[in-house]
Enzyme design. Sequence first.
Site, PDB file in Angstrom:
ATOM      1  N   ASP A  37     -13.821  43.878 -56.557  1.00  0.00           N
ATOM      2  CA  ASP A  37     -12.626  44.581 -56.088  1.00  0.00           C
ATOM      3  C   ASP A  37     -12.934  45.439 -54.867  1.00  0.00           C
ATOM      4  OD1 ASP A  37      -9.964  45.381 -56.121  1.00  0.00           O
ATOM      5  OD2 ASP A  37      -9.963  45.748 -58.279  1.00  0.00           O
ATOM      6  N   ASP A  41      -1.451  42.532 -57.255  1.00  0.00           N
ATOM      7  CA  ASP A  41      -1.399  43.289 -58.512  1.00  0.00           C
ATOM      8  C   ASP A  41      -0.029  43.147 -59.156  1.00  0.00           C
ATOM      9  OD1 ASP A  41      -3.964  44.172 -58.513  1.00  0.00           O
ATOM     10  OD2 ASP A  41      -3.534  46.189 -57.787  1.00  0.00           O
TER      11      ASP A  41
HETATM   12  C1  GLA Z   1      -7.248  46.912 -58.571  1.00  0.00           C
HETATM   13  C2  GLA Z   1      -7.125  45.470 -59.024  1.00  0.00           C
HETATM   14  C3  GLA Z   1      -6.605  45.435 -60.444  1.00  0.00           C
HETATM   15  C4  GLA Z   1      -7.549  46.202 -61.340  1.00  0.00           C
HETATM   16  C5  GLA Z   1      -7.734  47.612 -60.823  1.00  0.00           C
HETATM   17  C6  GLA Z   1      -8.830  48.328 -61.601  1.00  0.00           C
HETATM   18  O1  GLA Z   1      -6.018  47.526 -58.441  1.00  0.00           O
HETATM   19  O2  GLA Z   1      -6.301  44.753 -58.150  1.00  0.00           O
HETATM   20  O3  GLA Z   1      -6.460  44.105 -60.888  1.00  0.00           O
HETATM   21  O4  GLA Z   1      -8.779  45.524 -61.395  1.00  0.00           O
HETATM   22  O5  GLA Z   1      -8.087  47.644 -59.454  1.00  0.00           O
HETATM   23  O6  GLA Z   1      -9.014  49.630 -61.173  1.00  0.00           O
END
Ligand code: GLA
Length: 741
Positions: free
Chosen positions: A481, A551
Amino acid sequence: MPKCNRSHLFCALLTLILVASATAQNPAAISFNTQTKVFRIDAANQTYAFGINDKNALQPVYWGQRLGATDPLAAPHTNDGVASFDSSPTTTPNEYAAWGGGLFVEPALKVSFPDGNRDLVLKYVSHSIRDNELTITMKDIERDLAVDLRYSVDPATGIVGRSAVIVNHTKSVLTIDQAAAATWNLPRGTDYSLRYLTGRWAGEWNLQKQAILPGSIVLESRRGSTGHQNNPWFAIERGDHGDEDSGEVWFGALAWSGSWRITIERDQLQQIRVTGGYNSFDFAYRLQPEQKLETPVFYGGYSHHGIGEASRMLHRFELASILPQAPKPKARPLIYNSWEATEFAVTEPGQEALAEKAASIGVERFVMDDGWFGQRKDDHAGLGDWYVNKEKFPNGLKPLIDKVHALGMDFGLWVEPEMVNPDSDLYRKHPDWVLNFTGRPRSEARNQLVLNLARKDVRDYVFSFLDDILSHNQVAFLKWDYNRNWSEPGWPAVSPEEQKAVYVTYTKNLYGILQELRAKHPGVEIESCSGGGGRVDLGILRYTDEVWPSDNTDPFDRLRIQDGFTYAYTPGVMMAWVTDSPHWLNNRSTSLSYRFLSSMQGSLGIGANLNKWVAEDFSTSKTLIAAYKDIRETVQHGSLYRLVSPRENSEVSVTESVSIDRHQAALFAFLHSSQMGYPFPRVFMKGLDPQQIYRITPISGVAAKDTPATASGTYWMSHGIDVELRGDLQAAAFKFEASAN
Ligand code: GLA
């Protein structure tokens, strides 16, 4: 091509056969005509040609439908313009224009020499052709600055990859102010339209279309990474065909995950140029004597059959030539991810309970998301401290991993390697490791700062903790990430003149870490995530097997997100989870089967809180997951047809995937909202083998009563199929399987 007076279908088939046999007779070739001094790159259905003109500069000649081998391509000539205001370097199309000699259009390269000279005029010196690669060396008219232009061609699609290597053979240090990978020149014209992708967090992948009028359109990221806001992809269509299957389309994608820029220009002579590479904003890259800078690769291709074929070509190319497992990437396993269920509250028993439930429905990979490391209770602390949190996992990760393995799944882990929370041991020990300007504020986003990966010590630290995790735990997958963009991008450890190299060195080090990790841990797969789809491009896809497009997992929003995504990227990397209803973002309620069908158009995963599911949810999921596994290869690696788009407030949307051998197809139909009692529009399939007999099997939902159980490809494509859908947020899916009779 002979004129075709029969049905569209017959003509399309004839075209396909003729094109296929022409391609078989005409393999990919790169040639140089010593008389005309024209280079030709012929591959698949495309010819790309440019030549050395009367002033010894490289000038584009042709880019489009593949020409006959003996078709004449005349030597290019300088255009001296019509007025004193139209300088020759500007009016003469240029393959890779340096800023010098009076150039007013976007340069591909701009350099400052230490004596104040900023004039650069590149001339052809030599070239070499090796298999599917061409390298041309150019040099300034006076100074020892050389540029190697590299061309590679993919025989299957004709897609050409272009990059430049800038080499300082002078005795002093010089500064590159601007460097592109390539400029793509299109035939002169006034009726072009541009497609590109825009977005923001939780709202990525909006397809935009606009006329290319005189002036420039700039697509870019100044954020240090690819960004959600623009994606480094473009497609230009001549005329406006309003459908997916006709028209000429020139398209391209830049393989770079740092700050980037693509400029689309229409100049005063109606010339269209697309220049792409490093973003020149805040850019400076110093070259010591004999040092070089290699730009990213800018890929370009041409489709004679509209934007639909253009995206299928890119999909093929990504699967066969870009992805780490190319040319035969494994299908994406069915994952369960804990994020939406538990957020940071991960514990050993909690994850094990979810894992048991996930395994019971057919999940193949269990991924524990954020929260397992350091003092991570929420997003205020812990990033940078990559040890297992003892309160949550008193015996380390092993018991959970063993349990996941015993349940027949492999195990994946979330990491965010490039970031640090100021509330972390790492930051307390190394406050100088982050991007910063001395004495200036360090702006936080999500309570975190960006580690400066351009520094060797930081790069080594990041590699070693990841290597450690992978060496000591049986981890099959990393969700990598990256949850903020840059601010104050200073690098105080090097001299002020060197600092701006951070834009290049950071990203190259990121690629280096990924490459080294993959080499040392060859079984490990990686997902690129950046708060959703903030880092998706052909650069990162060389090192990552899949991406997280957004997301936003609302299954209705996802229809549009996925539609936009597939213009540039294959469904084979497009992860799509089934999550909870009502959805946390829009508070929209949808049925479980609707959520499944939306996600089954990509690489299916589950992100719901399985602790809240009732028995019926488990049995629905089990059935749909089994059905998905049956069509997975077709959806992920087949040919995608966007039959009806969900864009522009359409009430319906339909996609179809056809396997490469055309033995199987999967059809997904969505009704957003019934209006005035109209029936669902008839669906006309595409891409099937007209002669084959296909059996239709419902995956979910029903077709009209009079739908035959079997019929020819021609029938499904020409007669079409009526789908019974009424109400709001309804969905149906069908499998088509070819049989011998
Ligand atoms: C980001 C990712 C999510 C999740 C969060 C965790 O927003 O896109 O899918 O993994 O971080 O903090």
